[in-house]
Structure formats: structure tokens, C-alpha cells
Design an enzyme around this catalytic site. Structure first.
Site, PDB file in Angstrom:
ATOM      1  N   LYS A 111     -62.725  40.442   9.280  1.00  0.00           N
ATOM      2  CA  LYS A 111     -61.270  40.530   9.464  1.00  0.00           C
ATOM      3  C   LYS A 111     -60.591  39.251   9.018  1.00  0.00           C
ATOM      4  O   LYS A 111     -59.509  39.292   8.419  1.00  0.00           O
ATOM      5  CB  LYS A 111     -60.946  40.848  10.925  1.00  0.00           C
ATOM      6  CG  LYS A 111     -61.299  42.274  11.274  1.00  0.00           C
ATOM      7  CD  LYS A 111     -60.920  42.629  12.690  1.00  0.00           C
ATOM      8  CE  LYS A 111     -61.282  44.084  12.966  1.00  0.00           C
ATOM      9  NZ  LYS A 111     -61.317  44.419  14.377  1.00  0.00           N
ATOM     10  N   LYS A 194     -66.062  56.428   7.884  1.00  0.00           N
ATOM     11  CA  LYS A 194     -65.956  56.822   9.285  1.00  0.00           C
ATOM     12  C   LYS A 194     -64.533  57.320   9.581  1.00  0.00           C
ATOM     13  O   LYS A 194     -63.568  56.759   9.032  1.00  0.00           O
ATOM     14  CB  LYS A 194     -66.260  55.569  10.136  1.00  0.00           C
ATOM     15  CG  LYS A 194     -66.492  55.844  11.591  1.00  0.00           C
ATOM     16  CD  LYS A 194     -66.905  54.544  12.284  1.00  0.00           C
ATOM     17  CE  LYS A 194     -66.698  54.671  13.775  1.00  0.00           C
ATOM     18  NZ  LYS A 194     -67.037  53.454  14.500  1.00  0.00           N
ATOM     19  N   LYS A 197     -57.933  56.394  12.045  1.00  0.00           N
ATOM     20  CA  LYS A 197     -56.503  56.622  11.835  1.00  0.00           C
ATOM     21  C   LYS A 197     -55.981  55.839  10.644  1.00  0.00           C
ATOM     22  O   LYS A 197     -55.184  56.326   9.863  1.00  0.00           O
ATOM     23  CB  LYS A 197     -55.726  56.222  13.088  1.00  0.00           C
ATOM     24  CG  LYS A 197     -55.528  57.398  14.001  1.00  0.00           C
ATOM     25  CD  LYS A 197     -54.471  57.183  15.038  1.00  0.00           C
ATOM     26  CE  LYS A 197     -54.441  58.426  15.914  1.00  0.00           C
ATOM     27  NZ  LYS A 197     -54.064  58.205  17.269  1.00  0.00           N
TER      28      LYS A 197
END
Ligand code: SF4
Length: 327
Positions: A111, A194, A197
Site C-alpha cells: 500500500k 478476488k 468492491k
């Protein structure tokens, strides 16, 4: 009864990926363990967000969890930020957590690489996770494969705090163990990644059958089945994977046979999947609608859960502060 802790981010209504991958398992666990389940909103604020949006997503997540079968009479269901001891214990754990361990976390490295400015919150995320678990003296945590490293960090934190303020013979915090339970990694309808959203490849847990069909119909299948007469390999098809999650073994076997022998086309196969999904998701949709008609259900469930969570959290913090010379 042993305790188990698990948290989920307030991402709004559940999709079938989180339902099959985690929440269905929570519903099983609440009968076998003393379960603490939390909507972890403090974890959700480390990236930019809109306050009203967060409020709504948190509410929608609680509605989804209750509709999916989390039972406030058998599990302690609460929102993380309503139990301030989470952040209090996280600060204490910051003081015993080696910086190098945090910098080595794969999720942090991934990240951080994608962000221009990296917050301390992103780095410390696993410390708050350790506090979430250890505040309840939880011995078990159901983990997905991407969470194993964070759980290991919780074990390191418990060990280091015990070494400073308890002893090896009589540790205060247990080193939480991974609960290896049958959970599913659910791929998105694009069959590429995977279900998530952020990738827009989900099926909502509470979506109506027409909306689900609109997504299933064009969903990716085995590319070898170009024509209706081409045999396929069910194991490479995401639709088959969903059949295994929603249909009984006899139907799954029939699906595999008809796929391999080109006994039917993908559209017929998907219609049978839709029936299986409706059988399981229909009652969940109805429960969610009933809960939305009576908002008091959410209010009462959370009030009950928060009271129980705070009772345990305050006891732990009292003992922790006593041992640390803070009380
Ligand atoms: S028949 Fe079913 S399992 Fe086989 S490729 Fe088509 S959708 Fe997938």
C-alpha cells in the site's frame, strides 16, 4: 469456552465474497466459541473518506451481518469506535512493537508503494489489530491467507508485552492462534481477481434476483466453451466454484458432468446457479428488509454488544494499567 475475535471493515452491504469467505463462518463460530465480532471503523479511516458515507456504510454492514445470521444473543457484535479501549491498548502496544516488524509487513509495503504520502496509521494498522484481538484475551482468530502475517505480529506483540509486564511461565496475554476453518476465496465475476468492491466485480448479498442475473449472464466462464458443443473443464470456471458454494453435492456433480460432456450450455448452467443462490440468499434478503423496517433491531443489537464488549475491555485495561504502573 474459548474466545474468538474477528473484525470486518465497514464497507457497506456485504457481497457474496465476504459472505462465503468470512461471515458464513462467523455464524458457525458463534455456536462453538465465545465470539466477539466487530465492525472495525477505526481501521477504515486510514485512507481518505467522507464522514456521512462512513456512517451509512457502517450501518449497512451491521444490517447485512444481522441478516446473514450473526445473532446478538450468541455473539458480541459491536462497532470498534464505541469501545475506546481499542485505541488505548493500541497506544500501549506501540511502545513494545519493533518498528522493523511493522515496516516488513507485506500489506504495508504494497500500500505504501501506491501512495504519495504514507500515514503513520497505515504503518500502525497491525498494532491496532493486535489490540482488537488481545483486548478480549482472544485465543483464536479466523484468518484469511492475507492476514496470517498480521496475526503473527499480534503474537509478537503479546510476547513482548508479556516479557516486560508478566512472565514466560504466567503470560497475561495469550498468543492468538489462527483458526483454520473452511472458508472460500471467491473470485469476482470477471474471473480475474478476488471479489472486491473496489474492482466492481461483486454480487451484493442483498441484491434482487433480476440484478444478480444481469451480472451472472455475461460472467466469464471456461474460455474453451466457445460453442455450445465444446466440452469444458468445470474446475477452471468461476461459475462452477459458485455452484460448489451454493448448491448441494448432487447438483454440483451434475454441473460437472454436463460441462465436461457439453450436455448443456453455460446459460442453462448459470440459471441453475441462480436457483441455488436464490434458495440461500432469499431468506437473508427478507431478514434484511425486516431489519430495515425496524431500525430499533440494529440499535438494540449494538447496545447489547457494546455493553458486553466494554465490560471485558475495561477489565483488561484495568489489569494492564495495574501491571504497567499506570493505575
Ligand atoms: S457449463 Fe457451467 S461450469 Fe461449465 S464452463 Fe459453462 S458455466 Fe462454467
Amino acid at each position: 469456552m474459548s474466545r474468538v475475535f474477528s473484525g470486518i471493515q465497514p464497507s457497506g452491504e456485504l457481497h457474496i465474497g465476504n459472505y462465503l469467505g468470512a461471515i458464513k463462518n462467523w455464524v458457525q463460530l458463534q455456536g462453538q466459541y465465545e465470539a466477539f465480532f466487530s465492525v472495525v471503523d477505526y481501521h477504515a479511516i486510514i485512507t481518505p473518506y467522507r464522514p456521512d458515507d462512513l456512517r451509512q456504510r457502517r450501518h449497512d454492514m451491521v444490517v447485512s451481518l444481522l441478516a446473514a445470521g450473526v445473532d446478538p444473543e450468541r455473539a458480541t457484535l459491536f462497532v470498534q469506535s464505541t469501545v475506546p479501549e481499542h485505541t488505548e491498548l493500541a497506544w500501549i502496544f506501540n511502545t513494545v512493537t519493533p518498528l522493523g516488524e511493522l515496516e516488513r509487513q507485506t500489506q504495508f509495503k504494497d500500500k505504501a508503494q501506491r501512495q504519495e504520502s504514507v500515514s503513520v496509521g497505515l504503518l500502525n494498522y497491525p498494532v491496532l489489530q493486535a489490540a482488537d484481538i488481545l483486548l478480549y484475551i482472544a485465543e483464536f482468530v479466523p484468518v484469511g491467507e492475507d492476514q496470517v502475517q498480521h496475526l503473527e505480529l499480534s503474537r509478537v506483540v503479546a510476547r513482548r508485552w508479556n516479557a516486560a509486564f508478566a512472565s514466560e511461565e504466567e503470560p497475561y496475554f495469550p498468543e492468538p492462534k489462527a483458526l483454520l476453518t473452511p472458508t472460500r476465496r471467491v473470485m469476482g465475476l470477471d474471473g480475474q481477481a478476488k471479489m472486491s468492491k473496489s474492482l466492481g466485480n461483486t454480487v451484493g448479498l442483498l441484491e434482487e434476483p433480476d440484478a444478480i442475473w444481469a451480472k451472472l449472464r455475461p460472467a466469464v466462464t471456461d474460455p474453451a466453451r466457445v460453442r455450445r458443443t465444446d466440452p469444458g473443464t468445470p474446475e477452471v470456471c468461476n461459475i462452477y466454484n459458485l455452484h460448489r458454494a451454493f448448491n448441494p453435492p448432487a447438483v454440483v456433480e451434475e454441473v460437472a458432468t454436463k460441462c465436461r460432456t457439453a450436455g448443456w450450455g453455460c446459460i442453462e448452467c448459470k440459471k441453475v446457479l441462480l436457483d441455488g443462490m436464490n434458495a440461500e440468499l432469499g431468506p437473508i434478503r427478507e431478514r434484511a428488509a425486516a431489519i430495515r423496517r425496524e431500525p430499533e433491531i440494529v440499535h438494540l443489537a449494538l447496545a447489547r454488544g457494546t455493553e458486553r464488549a466494554r465490560e471485558v475491555a475495561q477489565k483488561t485495561m484495568g489489569e494492564v494499567k495495574e501491571r504497567m504502573g499506570l493505575a
